[in-house]
Scaffold this motif. Sequence first.
Motif: not given
Length: 190
Positions: A93-94, A156-157, A161-164, A176-179
Amino acid sequence: MRRNPERRQTLIDAAIEVLAREGARGLTFRAVDAEAAVPPGTASNYFANRDDLFTQVGGRIYERLLPDEDTMARSREGVQDQTRYAELMHELVDRVSAFNSGYLALLELRLESTRRPELRAVLTKRIREDIDANIGHHAASGLPGDSTSVVLLYLALNWLIVERLTLPDIFTEQEIHELVDAAVRRSLNA
């Protein structure tokens, strides 16, 4: 068409930036030339038309999104358990979020592929290869879960990422980390 591979790559990378910033309608040869800081008319010497440019950008984005060899080597280190799986998903994700222009350009390409069959074919092939490679890597890694877990996390990820990238105020970095942790945990317990 010209054959200087370094110049072609520079133009394609510039096209990624234009696509992310201006969208598909803004992806013109003139805009690519300006972004790449090359003389006007250069891009038209390297690409037959906009379809050719879109298609080549579609292939290049994934090259830049792939993890490097050091990241792949680190992914095979240590105990291959749920905690390690979550660490790998955080890295993914990062890493993908860090190439925000590439991911935003990829979203533009996905929309554009609904109108351009050649682009759709390139993206379908490339994304299917990526999913299959992830499933294969996962199977060989000893990580918990199966191919369905890999695909569920992929889906899901990607949206996380789209949301982020598009609505960064929806979730905090802590959320985000928790999700990511919850997505890994739930995909393994499904």
